[in-house]
Enzyme design. Structure first.
Site, PDB file in Angstrom:
ATOM      1  N   GLY D 143      24.779  27.768  44.499  1.00  0.00           N
ATOM      2  CA  GLY D 143      25.863  27.985  45.448  1.00  0.00           C
ATOM      3  C   GLY D 143      25.470  29.021  46.469  1.00  0.00           C
ATOM      4  N   CYS D 144      26.155  28.995  47.620  1.00  0.00           N
ATOM      5  CA  CYS D 144      25.751  29.854  48.725  1.00  0.00           C
ATOM      6  C   CYS D 144      25.995  31.326  48.408  1.00  0.00           C
ATOM      7  CB  CYS D 144      26.479  29.437  50.000  1.00  0.00           C
ATOM      8  SG  CYS D 144      28.275  29.400  49.869  1.00  0.00           S
ATOM      9  N   PHE D 145      27.225  31.653  47.972  1.00  0.00           N
ATOM     10  CA  PHE D 145      27.494  33.047  47.622  1.00  0.00           C
ATOM     11  C   PHE D 145      26.591  33.502  46.480  1.00  0.00           C
ATOM     12  CE2 PHE D 145      31.935  32.185  49.299  1.00  0.00           C
ATOM     13  CZ  PHE D 145      31.831  33.055  50.365  1.00  0.00           C
ATOM     14  N   SER D 146      26.304  32.561  45.570  1.00  0.00           N
ATOM     15  CA  SER D 146      25.463  32.882  44.419  1.00  0.00           C
ATOM     16  C   SER D 146      24.055  33.223  44.860  1.00  0.00           C
ATOM     17  CB  SER D 146      25.428  31.693  43.457  1.00  0.00           C
ATOM     18  OG  SER D 146      26.709  31.131  43.301  1.00  0.00           O
ATOM     19  N   ALA D 148      23.027  34.400  47.707  1.00  0.00           N
ATOM     20  CA  ALA D 148      22.988  35.703  48.363  1.00  0.00           C
ATOM     21  C   ALA D 148      23.141  36.831  47.343  1.00  0.00           C
ATOM     22  CB  ALA D 148      24.078  35.791  49.428  1.00  0.00           C
TER      23      ALA D 148
END
Lengths: 350, 350, 350, 350
Positions: D143-146, D148
C-alpha cells in the site's frame, strides 16, 4: 460607537481586522496604518470602494481600542504609550503571550523591553479566561495553532484524562497563515502541488500551548508539535493524537466535550451520524472550509479502541477564530457588548 | 419579518440562499426543502449547529416569498400554484428567463407548461429593471455568466458604442458553478491541474445575453460565448472582447461606465492607478476572489489603441451577485426594504 | 554524444532544460550556470541526488550546443561570442524572435545590439520551418502563447479560410509561466482562488503571432490577444475565436487540421466521439494536464453553425512544447537525430 | 521483450501502469482491460494517440507478466488461474499483503478464497525483500502509505532505536489516492479549500505497517496511523513522530539512514544545508511534488532535542513508488533486468 484603530494594516491579519471592524455594528473604524500609506486596494483588493484608506502611523488619532497586527518585537515598543494614553489594546501578535520573559527571549531571540506588561495581559482565549479579559487593558491574542490546540485539548487536560507526556500534534495551515510577505515556499508554482513542512520542532506556538495546558492541568504538559503548509488559503487543522489514561469510548469523549463547551457560541463539537450516502470510509469530520472567514472553532473526535488512542480534529481560521475575529470577541467582552456582536457570520459552502 | 422558504436546498445555490437568509435581519427562514430530508449538515457542513433542518417538499407551510433552486423544468410546474396561493417567487433557475417560449423550448429541449408566466416575470437584473421588479410577483433571476456579461456590456450597448456583431466572451467559471452533482470533469484529480472547456458553442446563457442586450440596444446583438471551468471554487470571470465603432480611450471608457453605474451600490468600476510596487505587466484588474460570497460585481476595462479593441473584465460570484444574493436584492426591492439589507458583506482577502 | 550546456539554470525554463537533457540518450550535459552557483537543489529540489551542480557562468567550457534560459536582453550580448566560438545556440528567450529590429526595440524597450543575427535565426517551430532549422547556427525558440496560437491557427491561416482581422485569443497560463521570481500576483494566497489578467493588450507574444501568421498567409493578420494566469502550475491554453469566410462544418475543420499535421508526431488533433458516460455538456476537448511535462501540443475544435464561429483550443506546456522541449526537438533536427529522441514522454494522468 | 498485460485499466493505478509500461524499453504491452472496453482516452486523456485501446477481460491473451489494478477481493479470484497458466503476477491491490488470513478477513470483511497463495507472495518492497522477489511468481505490492511508512521507519526499527509502542503517523494523501470513482469528498468544490480526514483509526494500511515493522524488529510494533486528503493530486507524505530510546542527534540520525540505504537508487535521504536565501523557518524537507510520477521515495529527518522526538518525513507517489512504478521495479527484479530499467524519470519542477 466604539472608536477603533488598526495598527499595521497591510498584512492579512490587519486586513481581516479592518474588514470585520468595518462591518461591526457598534464600531467606527477610525484609522488603519501603513508606513507606505498608499492605496488600500493594492494591499486588499476586496476593500476597493469601501471608504477607508491607510494613514501613516505618525498620523494616528486617539480612539478607544487599538488592534496591533505587527511583526513580533514592535508591539512591546508601542504598547506602553498606547496604554498610558488610555487605549485598550489587543495585540494580535506574540509579544505578550509567553508569561516567562526568559522563555520569550529565548524563542524570539530578542530582549523584551516591556516585561511588566506581560503579566497583566490575559492570554486571550475567551472560553477559558472570560473574566480576566473583561477587566483587561491589554490582551495577548493567542497564536492560531495554539488556539486550535488549546480549545481542542482543554476538555481532556482539564479532566486529567490523558497522558501529559505524549501529546502529538500535526498542525496543517493554509498559506494565508504564512502572511503577505513573498516567500519561495509560498510561491504558487512551488506549493500548489505540495505539502511544505516548516518549524518541525520547537515551533514558537509549542510553548504557548504547553504553558496554557499546564496551567489548566496544574501539571507539566509536554507537546510534540510540527507544522506544514498545505495548498489551501484559509484555515488550519490541528490533528491531535493523545493517549487516555484508561480505556474510553467515543460516547464518553463526546460527552466530555459537549458538557465542557455547553454554553459556548463559537466552539462546536462536530457530532454527526454517518452519512448513509457516503462510503464506509468517510465519517463526518469538521472541514476547515466551513470555518474560513468566521469566528468558529469546530472540533471532531475519534477513538481507536484497539490501540487506545484518541484523535482530536480542531479547525479554525488562522485570521478568524485564531486571529482577528477572536480579537473582536475579546473587544466585545471588554466593552460589555454581546459576545457575538459583529461575529455572526456563518461559513460559506462550498 | 418576511417569512421566506427555499425550495430545493441541497445544491450550492440553495445552500447559499439559506445561509444569507439566515443572516438577513428582516427575514425569518421558515423552511428549506430536500426530498431526502436528512441532516442539512451532510449537504452543507457549514450549517452544522445553525438551527435549521430540511423538510420534505410535501410539508411546506405558507410564507411570503419562496426562492426556487431547482433543476430546469421543475419551476414551471410549481410556480403557478405558489403564485395563486399568494406567494412571491424568485426563480433562481432558468424557466422564465427567455421571453420567447419557442426559443426556450429549443434550447432546453422541453415543452414549456407555464408560458403565460414568462411575460410577467422581469429578468431580474436590478440595475436595469428596478421598477419592474418592484411590482412583480415572479422574478426570473438571471444566469451567472449572463449577469456578468450584461452588467459588463450594458454601458457600451446602451450607448450604441460598439460593433453589435463581433462580441466575443470567454466565460471562466469556478467549479461551484458546476453544482453539487458529482461529475467526472469536476472530480478533483481531473480538474485540479486543468482548464476544462464545456458548452463551447450555443451555451444557454448566450440566448439570455443576446436577448437582454438586444433590448437595451433596440437592435439585434450577436454574442459569441464559450465557457470553461478553471480550478477555483467560487466566482466567474467574463472576458469580453468588443470593437468600438470609433477610436476611443481608456479615459472615455471609464467615464461611460462610471456615469452609467453612478448610484449603484453593487457594481463597482475597478479603476486604480498602477501599483508602483508591482512590475510593468500587472495593471490592477478585478479578481474573482474579491467578490466571492458577496453581492458585488466588479468591472475592469482596458483598451488596445493599436488595434481598437476594448476588453471588459466582469467578475461576480455565480451563487452571489450571479445567483442567490441578487435574488435577495430583488426580494428587498419587492418588499420595499433598503436594497442592500442583509447584503453588505465585504469580500474576504486573501 | 552531444555536449550541451544550459546558460541560466535557476529559473523554471532552465530547470526543465536540465531535466530533459539529463534524460536524453544522446546528450551529455556538460554544465548549467547560475550566478550564485549554489546547491542546485535549492532551485530545483527534484534534482536532489542527480549528479549535477551549478557552475558560475565564468567557468563554462566549450560544448556543441548551448541553451539560453535568460532574461530578455542578455542573449543578444553573449550569442555573438558563442556563435563565433563554434557553438550552436538555442535561445529559449525572446531576443531573436521579432524579425524587424524596430518592432523589437519598441516592444522590449531596449536597443538591439546584435541585429545582424536576427535574420539568420529561424523562428523555431519545427512543424513550419524544419528545413531552415536543420542548417541553422542559432534558433529563436518561440514564445509559449505564440507556439500554441501559431500551431492552432496555421491550418486555417495557410488555407486562407478565415477573416484575418478578427482573430481573438484568450491565453490562459499556469503560474510556472510567470517564472520563479517572486511576485505578489503569484503569491499562493493571492492567486489560489483567482484568475489574474495581465498583459491584456499589446502582450509581446502578439507581435510574434502576427508576424508568423502574416508570413503564412502572405497578408497582414491582426491578432487580438489577452492573457491571464489561472491557478494551475504547468501548461497553457489558447482559446482562439475565428470567423470563417464561408460557412463550414466540424467535419471540414477536422479534415483540414488532420491533413495539415498528418505526419507530425507532436501535434495531435483531439477528435473523440462524445463520451456516453458524461452528460450532454462535456464534449472531449484537450486538457492542459495531459501535455504537462511533454513535447505535445493537442488541438481541439468546435463550430457554432448558428453564428459561424470556429473555436480552436490549443494546449501545450509553456516550458514543454512551448519552451525547453521544443528546443530539444530543434536540437535533434540540427544534429540529424530522430526528431523525437529524448522527447517520447507520455503525459501523466491524473 | 517481456509481454505484459494490465488487468483493470480504467483507474488511476492501472492508467499509470499502462503509461510506464508503454515507455519501458524491454516490455511490450500486450493488452489492458476494461469491462466497458471503450475508448481509452475517456479514462486517460493523456493516452490519446498512443496506439493502445482497451480490450474486454474475456479477450486477454497469454503473456509473461500481469499487473492487477483491481478492487480488493477480485485478485484472489483470478490469480490462481493466472499463476497456473504460467503468468507471473504483480497484484497492485491488497489481497495478498496481510500474511494472517484471519486478520485480512477481519479488516477487509470478506472470506479469503486463496489463502494458500498469501504465504508465497513476498510483500513487495525491493529495498527489504529483494531476494524473495527475485524468485517469486506472485508479488503483493505494498500500500502507498505503507511503503512510505515502512521505508521511512525501517532504519530506526531495524536498529531497535525507538519506542515500539508510540509510533504516530499522519498520512496525507493527494486525491489521486482516492481513485477515479466519483465521491462527494473528492468533488472539487468540496475539497479544493479543505483537508479531509478519513480512516482516522484502523486504516487498513495500519496492519501492513505493523506486520512489516514487527518482522524487522522481531518484536511487536504498534502504529497509530490516521489519514487525510489534501487538495493536491499526486503524492503522499507520511509524517512519522517517534521517540528514541536514548537521546540522539540529527547527525546520528542521518548517519543511520544514509548507511541503511547506501546502495539504493530509489530511496534518497534528503539532507541539505539550510538555504541562505530563505528565512529562518524553512529548512529543506522533501516535497511530494518532486517525486510525483517517479519511482523515488525521499526521506527527511528532524529532531527535537528539548523533547527527544524524531520526525521522519517520507514522500512518494501513491501510484509511483507507492504503486505502479514499484510494481515495475519488482518486475525488473523478477526478470533479471537492471532494477531501474524504464524507471529513470526525474521528477518535474515546478
Amino acid at each position: 460607537m466604539i472608536k477603533a484603530g488598526v495598527y499595521g494594516g497591510t498584512g492579512y491579519m490587519g486586513g481581516e481586522a479592518i474588514r470585520i471592524l468595518l462591518e461591526h455594528p457598534d464600531v467606527t473604524l477610525s484609522w488603519a496604518t501603513s508606513r507606505k500609506a498608499d492605496n488600500i486596494s493594492f494591499s486588499h483588493p476586496n476593500l476597493y470602494g469601501s471608504a477607508i484608506d491607510f494613514i501613516h502611523p505618525d498620523d494616528i488619532t486617539p480612539c478607544d481600542i487599538v488592534f496591533l497586527a505587527l511583526p513580533s518585537g514592535l508591539p512591546m515598543e508601542i504598547v506602553p504609550d498606547l496604554i498610558s494614553s488610555g487605549h485598550k489594546v489587543i495585540d494580535l501578535g506574540s509579544d505578550f503571550r509567553i508569561k516567562d520573559p526568559l522563555v520569550w527571549e529565548k524563542i524570539y531571540n530578542k530582549t523584551h523591553i516591556s516585561p511588566e506588561l506581560i503579566k497583566e495581559a490575559p492570554y486571550g482565549i475567551p472560553e477559558l479566561r472570560r473574566e480576566e479579559i473583561k477587566g483587561a487593558r491589554l490582551i495577548a491574542n493567542p497564536g492560531c495553532f495554539s488556539s486550535a490546540a488549546i480549545l481542542g485539548l482543554a476538555p481532556l487536560i482539564k479532566n486529567n484524562f490523558i497522558d501529559n507526556e505524549k501529546i502529538i500534534i500535526d498542525g496543517l495551515s493554509g498559506t494565508a497563515g504564512a502572511g503577505a510577505m513573498l516567500h519561495k515556499s509560498i510561491h504558487h508554482p512551488e506549493i500548489a502541488n505540495n505539502i511544505v513542512p516548516y518549524n518541525v520542532t520547537k515551533h514558537r506556538h509549542t510553548y504557548e500551548i504547553e504553558q496554557e495546558l499546564s496551567l489548566l492541568n496544574n501539571n507539566k504538559v509536554t507537546v510534540h508539535f510540527s507544522s506544514a503548509y498545505v495548498p489551501i488559503v484559509r484555515g488550519i487543522l490541528d490533528i491531535c493524537h493523545v493517549f487516555p489514561k484508561n480505556r474510553t469510548s467515543l460516547e464518553e469523549l463526546f460527552s466530555i466535550y459537549e458538557s465542557f463547551y455547553l454554553n459556548e457560541k463559537f466552539v462546536r463539537i462536530y457530532r454527526l451520524p454517518k452519512d448513509k450516502n457516503t462510503s464506509w470510509q468517510y465519517k463526518p469530520y469538521p472541514w476547515v472550509s466551513t470555518v474560513a472567514g468566521t469566528n468558529y472553532c469546530f472540533i471532531g473526535l475519534d477513538y481507536d479502541d484497539e490501540r487506545n488512542r484518541v484523535v482530536v480534529y480542531s479547525v479554525l481560521d488562522s485570521i478568524g477564530k485564531g486571529g482577528a475575529h477572536v480579537g473582536i470577541q475579546n473587544m466585545n467582552i471588554m466593552f460589555n457588548l454581546e459576545e457575538d456582536t459583529g461575529l455572526k457570520r456563518i461559513g460559506a459552502h462550498p
